[in-house]
Enzyme design. Structure first.
Site, PDB file in Angstrom:
ATOM      1  N   TYR A 152       0.831  -1.210   0.000  1.00 48.73           N
ATOM      2  CA  TYR A 152       0.000   0.000   0.000  1.00 48.73           C
ATOM      3  C   TYR A 152       0.862   1.255   0.000  1.00 48.73           C
ATOM      4  O   TYR A 152       0.563   2.227  -0.704  1.00 48.73           O
ATOM      5  CB  TYR A 152      -0.913  -0.028   1.219  1.00 48.73           C
ATOM      6  CG  TYR A 152      -1.962   1.059   1.264  1.00 48.73           C
ATOM      7  CD1 TYR A 152      -2.972   1.115   0.308  1.00 48.73           C
ATOM      8  CD2 TYR A 152      -1.957   2.015   2.275  1.00 48.73           C
ATOM      9  CE1 TYR A 152      -3.950   2.096   0.350  1.00 48.73           C
ATOM     10  CE2 TYR A 152      -2.924   2.997   2.332  1.00 48.73           C
ATOM     11  CZ  TYR A 152      -3.921   3.035   1.368  1.00 48.73           C
ATOM     12  OH  TYR A 152      -4.889   4.016   1.419  1.00 48.73           O
ATOM     13  N   THR A 187     -14.178   5.321   6.951  1.00 42.17           N
ATOM     14  CA  THR A 187     -14.921   4.678   5.882  1.00 42.17           C
ATOM     15  C   THR A 187     -15.277   3.248   6.311  1.00 42.17           C
ATOM     16  O   THR A 187     -14.780   2.760   7.334  1.00 42.17           O
ATOM     17  CB  THR A 187     -14.061   4.619   4.611  1.00 42.17           C
ATOM     18  OG1 THR A 187     -12.918   3.779   4.879  1.00 42.17           O
ATOM     19  CG2 THR A 187     -13.589   6.017   4.207  1.00 42.17           C
TER      20      THR A 187
END
Length: 258
Positions: A152, A187
């Site tokens: 990532y 989120t």
């Protein structure tokens, strides 16, 4: 403020949930036509229903290069013009150096970076015709590190580099390219990660204590508000920028308390 996005077709990868959904909602609120390209039909339909079906969606697996290109071609067949591409889809998948391997690392790059390139390239003819906008969503992890998330972090470093590179390459076409670098945003994926920890409440308190501005997380709507501004002609002379919307986490002293 009228952002002049009425009837503009704007592709948003991962637009069905989280930051992506907040962005497609903001686009629709400004009169634009968001086009979701994402994996799960159910989530796509729920997102469109939430904005009174003022948009369009295509299901595809963005991690699969062939399927990614297929999804883009379906959109190009449906719409003659594309004003902007928002590259947003991705996941902090914890592929580290010590605990990862080659296959997982490459999968992480496909999940978080490669489709940024493929989608943008697929829509480049349309963006050149519209003198449009490319907006990449990135993460502070590229600058701060996090630990145990090499894939990532590398992908986000790539997103930053591509933002600057594309801005330089495409300036001759009057295409603007910018990135929003986010910090901690609550989120569904972030909630899933928090709930996987031993003490989620304690973890959230520890995280927010280190966010200087307000000691709170950034909201998806705050990212979306910045996104529609950068998509609009109100930001016509902004390109090649990595704009951090993280409450000061990356650049301010995290020892700041209130």
């Amino acid at each position: 403020m009228n952002l002049n996005l009425e009837n503009q077709h704007i592709v948003v990868s991962g637009g069905a949930r989280g930051i992506g959904f907040a962005i497609i909602k903001a686009i629709a609120d400004e009169g634009g036509i968001p086009i979701i390209i994402s994996r799960t039909k159910e989530y796509n339909e729920q997102a469109l229903d939430a904005i009174n079906n003022k948009g369009y969606s295509v299901e595809c697996n963005l991690s699969d290069p062939n399927d990614c290109i297929r999804g883009a071609q379906l959109i190009k067949h449906k719409f003659n013009s594309i004003y902007a591409v928002v590259n947003n889809a991705g996941e902090n998948d914890s592929v580290g150096l010590e605990n990862g391997n080659y296959d997982e690392f490459m999968q992480s790059l496909h999940k978080n970076l490669v489709h940024y390139y493929l989608l943008t390239q697929a829509f480049l003819p349309e963006l050149k015709a519209s003198e449009g906008v490319i907006l990449n969503i990135g993460s502070k992890v590229a600058a701060t590190g996090q630990g145990n998330t090499s894939g990532y972090a590398a992908a986000n470093g790539g997103r930053n580099a591509l933002t600057r590179e594309w801005a330089a390459e495409l300036v001759k076409y009057n295409i603007r390219v910018n990135a929003i670098i986010v910090g901690d945003v609550y989120t569904p994926l972030y909630e899933k990660w928090i709930n996987s920890l031993d003490n989620p409440k304690e973890a959230i308190e520890k995280i927010t204590a280190n966010i200087p501005l307000g000691n709170r997380m950034t909201t998806p709507d705050e990212i979306a508000n910045l996104a529609v501004f950068l998509l609009s002609n109100k930001s016509n002379h902004i390109t090649g920028q990595l704009i951090h919307a993280d409450g000061g986490y990356t650049h301010l002293d995290r020892a700041i308390t209130k």
